[in-house]
Design a protein around this motif. Sequence first.
Motif, short mmCIF file in Angstrom:
data_model
loop_
_atom_site.label_atom_id
_atom_site.label_comp_id
_atom_site.label_asym_id
_atom_site.label_seq_id
_atom_site.Cartn_x
_atom_site.Cartn_y
_atom_site.Cartn_z
N VAL A 58 33.38 32.10 40.59
CA VAL A 58 32.60 33.44 40.25
C VAL A 58 33.14 32.41 38.41
O VAL A 58 33.83 32.77 37.83
CB VAL A 58 32.53 35.01 39.83
CG1 VAL A 58 32.37 35.76 39.28
CG2 VAL A 58 32.53 35.44 41.72
N GLN A 59 31.70 32.18 37.97
CA GLN A 59 31.88 31.88 36.67
C GLN A 59 31.26 32.93 35.76
O GLN A 59 29.83 32.69 35.20
CB GLN A 59 30.62 30.36 36.56
CG GLN A 59 31.90 30.10 37.39
CD GLN A 59 31.53 27.84 36.81
OE1 GLN A 59 30.43 27.89 37.18
NE2 GLN A 59 31.37 27.33 36.16
N PRO A 60 31.73 34.00 35.34
CA PRO A 60 31.49 34.91 34.07
C PRO A 60 31.49 34.12 32.84
O PRO A 60 31.83 33.31 33.00
CB PRO A 60 31.95 35.98 34.23
CG PRO A 60 33.32 35.43 34.83
CD PRO A 60 32.87 34.48 35.35
N ASN A 61 31.09 34.23 31.61
CA ASN A 61 31.48 34.07 30.53
C ASN A 61 32.76 34.56 29.73
O ASN A 61 33.01 35.72 30.53
CB ASN A 61 30.90 34.58 29.25
CG ASN A 61 28.97 34.50 29.60
OD1 ASN A 61 28.67 32.89 29.48
ND2 ASN A 61 28.41 35.20 29.28
N GLY A 62 33.30 33.76 29.35
CA GLY A 62 34.61 34.75 28.71
C GLY A 62 34.58 35.87 28.50
O GLY A 62 34.25 36.42 27.80
N ALA A 63 35.85 36.06 27.64
CA ALA A 63 36.01 37.38 26.57
C ALA A 63 37.06 37.44 25.98
O ALA A 63 37.67 37.31 26.33
CB ALA A 63 36.30 38.32 28.45
N VAL A 130 44.34 34.16 32.10
CA VAL A 130 42.88 33.79 32.51
C VAL A 130 42.43 35.30 33.61
O VAL A 130 44.03 35.87 33.85
CB VAL A 130 42.53 33.36 33.84
CG1 VAL A 130 42.75 31.71 32.86
CG2 VAL A 130 44.14 32.16 34.48
N ALA A 131 41.76 35.72 34.44
CA ALA A 131 41.58 37.30 34.81
C ALA A 131 42.30 37.15 35.95
O ALA A 131 42.47 37.76 36.21
CB ALA A 131 39.60 37.48 34.45
N THR A 132 41.48 36.72 36.60
CA THR A 132 41.63 36.23 38.32
C THR A 132 40.97 34.91 38.57
O THR A 132 40.30 34.27 38.95
CB THR A 132 40.46 37.57 39.36
OG1 THR A 132 39.13 37.14 38.30
CG2 THR A 132 40.85 38.75 38.75
N PRO A 133 42.34 34.22 38.64
CA PRO A 133 42.39 33.19 38.96
C PRO A 133 42.06 32.19 40.55
O PRO A 133 42.12 31.51 40.61
CB PRO A 133 43.58 32.26 37.79
CG PRO A 133 44.82 33.30 38.08
CD PRO A 133 43.67 34.80 38.10
N GLY A 134 41.97 33.52 40.46
CA GLY A 134 41.23 33.22 42.07
C GLY A 134 40.92 32.81 42.60
O GLY A 134 40.19 32.09 43.95
N ALA A 139 38.03 33.38 31.35
CA ALA A 139 39.47 33.46 29.98
C ALA A 139 39.05 34.53 29.55
O ALA A 139 38.12 34.79 28.80
CB ALA A 139 39.46 31.96 29.95
N TRP A 140 40.60 34.88 28.72
CA TRP A 140 40.22 35.96 27.80
C TRP A 140 41.64 35.23 26.78
O TRP A 140 42.83 35.34 26.32
CB TRP A 140 41.22 37.30 28.78
CG TRP A 140 39.83 37.92 29.19
CD1 TRP A 140 38.78 37.55 30.21
CD2 TRP A 140 40.76 38.50 31.01
NE1 TRP A 140 38.19 38.31 30.90
CE2 TRP A 140 39.48 39.17 30.73
CE3 TRP A 140 41.70 39.55 31.12
CZ2 TRP A 140 39.65 40.09 32.72
CZ3 TRP A 140 41.63 40.29 31.96
CH2 TRP A 140 40.48 40.54 32.66
N GLU A 141 41.24 35.97 25.85
CA GLU A 141 41.67 35.95 24.05
C GLU A 141 42.18 37.59 23.61
O GLU A 141 40.74 38.61 23.54
CB GLU A 141 40.97 35.11 22.80
CG GLU A 141 41.79 34.51 22.09
CD GLU A 141 41.55 33.46 21.31
OE1 GLU A 141 42.83 32.95 20.40
OE2 GLU A 141 40.89 33.22 21.67
#
Length: 203
Positions: A58-63, A130-134, A139-141
């Motif tokens: 799954v490829q969401p936008n980063g946050a 990283v949120a849920t790398p599985g 990726a979050w900052e």
Amino acid sequence: MTPHPRLPGELADGDSLTDSDHSWPVSASVTKYDSPYLSLRIDTIVDPAGGEHGRAVVQPNGAIAVLAIDEYDRILLVEQYRHPVGRRLLELPAGTLDVPGESALDAAARELAEEADVAAEHWESILHLVATPGYSTEAWEVFQATGLSAVPHADRTQREAEEADMVQWWLPFKDAVDAVLSGRITDSLTVAGILAAQVLRTR
């Protein structure tokens, strides 16, 4: 490398381990869904022994998220309805990197203003994760923001949908840490940001 004297694995010192950019080859990739918010693809990855394995990505936008702290050491939380979990959650002001060309810092300032009508003079990046790398690339900052002021009424955003129903709270920092540890705050990005700030205070 030195083996653990009693258990499986190798001994490491504090500076020797870090996430690695090493990746397995992809032998095939098929996009199943695509939208401006996220996409879903199925990759076939090849392990070091040559075996192939299908993986959903799954490829969401980063946050980004903002840990805004006022002069009395209170942090800003927004209470927002989150439909997937069917609950109102206490969260740091946050949002996705969905404006082309916008930096993470600019996105953080925008989201703080949009969700809470607050601006900040001082910014510091305190956490990357990283949120849920599985199954996701997200990726979050987290930024810490101080030197706070109110956005002028004429410049405030008209919030819509779930954001129109937001409530803003100012909670003493110590109480926010206690709320995380007692399970009263459960949003993972908020939990990570608060605990990272607590660790930085004690280093």
